[in-house]
Design an enzyme around this catalytic site. Sequence first.
Site, short mmCIF file in Angstrom:
data_model
loop_
_atom_site.label_atom_id
_atom_site.label_comp_id
_atom_site.label_asym_id
_atom_site.label_seq_id
_atom_site.Cartn_x
_atom_site.Cartn_y
_atom_site.Cartn_z
N LYS A 43 0.85 -1.18 0.00
CA LYS A 43 0.00 0.00 0.00
C LYS A 43 0.89 1.24 0.00
O LYS A 43 1.71 1.42 0.89
CB LYS A 43 -0.90 0.00 1.24
CG LYS A 43 -1.65 1.32 1.48
CD LYS A 43 -2.32 1.33 2.86
CE LYS A 43 -2.89 2.69 3.20
NZ LYS A 43 -3.47 2.74 4.57
N ASP B 198 -2.37 10.59 3.55
CA ASP B 198 -3.76 10.21 3.79
C ASP B 198 -4.45 11.22 4.69
O ASP B 198 -4.26 11.22 5.90
CB ASP B 198 -3.83 8.81 4.41
CG ASP B 198 -5.27 8.37 4.64
OD1 ASP B 198 -6.17 8.91 3.97
OD2 ASP B 198 -5.48 7.47 5.48
N LYS C 277 -9.63 13.09 8.55
CA LYS C 277 -9.09 12.74 9.86
C LYS C 277 -9.04 13.98 10.76
O LYS C 277 -9.01 15.10 10.27
CB LYS C 277 -7.67 12.20 9.71
CG LYS C 277 -7.54 10.88 8.97
CD LYS C 277 -6.08 10.51 8.81
CE LYS C 277 -5.90 9.19 8.07
NZ LYS C 277 -6.35 8.05 8.89
N ASP D 102 1.85 6.59 5.48
CA ASP D 102 0.82 5.66 5.05
C ASP D 102 1.21 4.91 3.77
O ASP D 102 0.42 4.13 3.25
CB ASP D 102 -0.52 6.40 4.85
CG ASP D 102 -1.71 5.51 5.16
OD1 ASP D 102 -1.54 4.53 5.93
OD2 ASP D 102 -2.81 5.78 4.65
N GLU E 252 -9.23 3.59 2.82
CA GLU E 252 -8.85 3.63 1.41
C GLU E 252 -7.78 2.62 1.03
O GLU E 252 -7.68 2.19 -0.12
CB GLU E 252 -8.37 5.04 1.04
CG GLU E 252 -6.93 5.37 1.36
CD GLU E 252 -6.57 5.32 2.84
OE1 GLU E 252 -5.40 5.05 3.15
OE2 GLU E 252 -7.46 5.54 3.68
N ARG F 5 -7.32 -0.50 1.66
CA ARG F 5 -7.82 -1.80 1.20
C ARG F 5 -8.36 -1.72 -0.22
O ARG F 5 -8.33 -2.71 -0.95
CB ARG F 5 -8.89 -2.30 2.18
CG ARG F 5 -10.13 -1.44 2.28
CD ARG F 5 -10.93 -1.69 3.56
NE ARG F 5 -10.23 -1.16 4.72
CZ ARG F 5 -10.69 -1.27 5.96
NH1 ARG F 5 -11.85 -1.86 6.20
NH2 ARG F 5 -10.00 -0.77 6.98
#
Length: 491
Positions: free
Chosen positions: A256, A261, A268, A279, A340, A342
């Site tokens: 990933k 993010d 967030k 991330d 996101e 996944r």
Amino acid sequence: MTEILAPTFIPLDIELLGDAEGRVVVLSEGGERMDKGARRINRLTRGALARLIASDAFAKAEVGDAMEVAWPTGMAAEAVQVVRIDRKMGLNEARKVGGAIGKAARGKDVLVLAGSLRHTAEIALGAMLRAYDFTDHKTPGDDAAKTGSLTFAVANAEVMKAQEAGLTAVAEGVFFARDLVNEPANVLTTTEFAARLQALEALGLQVEVLDEPELEKLGMGALLGVGQGSESPSKVVVMQWNGGVKGAAPLALVGKGVVFDTGGISIKPAAGMEDMTMDMGGAGTVAGVMKTLALRNAPANVVGLVGLVENMPDGRAQRPGDVVRSMKGDTIEVINTDAEGRLVLADVLWYAQERFKPAAMVDLATLTGAVVIGLGHENAGVFSNDDAFCKAFLKAAEHEGEGAWRMPLGKGYADQLKSRVADVKNVGGRPGGAVTAAEFLRRFVKGETPWAHLDIAGVALRSDDTPLAPKGATGWFVRSLDRLVRDGWEG
């Protein structure tokens, strides 16, 4: 790239110890026993070394603890560092001993009196890893030009010299992963990330960059949906190392790579958001493993694939309630745009299987806060559909001292992902959040493919020092996955 403080191995010449500059390191288990190097230093310092080793403080020290005599009488060295050892210590303790050496080594000339001590290679590796220091964005000081040196005086210098390249290859891969994770997002955009991976072609890797038009043709709607609110274009980078039997199925590593993010429309909280530069930790680890394999000319077939996106809130950004279609063909209801990673992995996992038919597959991601709640910062969560493959990975992680804990999977968790309007939704609620995320990913793993999902959210970036790394990026699982390949899961 942070420069490696690579070790050199030389025979011990005790007559030169008095003239050694920088730091001289003595490895001691306490008591009256001293090897010839330590005895020489004790004479030069008029018994100061023996007094330190006989002290109550040293008697209470644990393996890897260090003390020192500064500016010792009779020597040119600025310090004699004494590190507590146990001659029966294991690999992880040996690396910790090396970490104590490396912590004070950067910018210094360090001479380690290792003699015939077992696990010298692991001590050297620990020293290299702990000497890491990410300073790319700091104004250089007066001593910036001095990188220092790391020299081991050993009884078997020729044997140890043969291991130098392999040790450095592992450290180079870990450092590459750490550098990527430590970079700020305004520097490490998706385009810059892809360029750094393309540069690995110089080491013999085959590297391809798939841009948005190609991803659209492939049907990667899940991945593209994540990045559609960002000015940075989404990409998939494929790195192939074909050092094994020609035509043999590879081990696939999938990472990933969310370079930043915000959470997207499901934004967030501001507190701590600056850490979301990490991330892309899964992609960084994959990149580090691929670099190590190339540097050590691994006799294996391994393909690394990373999905690079940025998750931003914008007029074009994906919304909660949107439905996207994955490359597999499944439709996904996006309940939360902050889940996101996944979505990115779903398409890259499917692409890896469709194109490469891997012998086994591992995905890595800073995927869930839930795994941090469950396991803290000492272990990553491990989820797998194959007991033998999972056992092999856990064995490799234990060998390298990188915490990993197997977590459950099951239909009850998968049922939490049922959607009213699509084939599946991307979150299953608060209960078992790390497990439902893994179940979402398992949906995109073909049944016959051995697979492990590594949730590294709690271990990829640390706010405290560890024995082998300063605070910041750790490079967690570069060594474990390299070990997995060494142990035979190369396809």
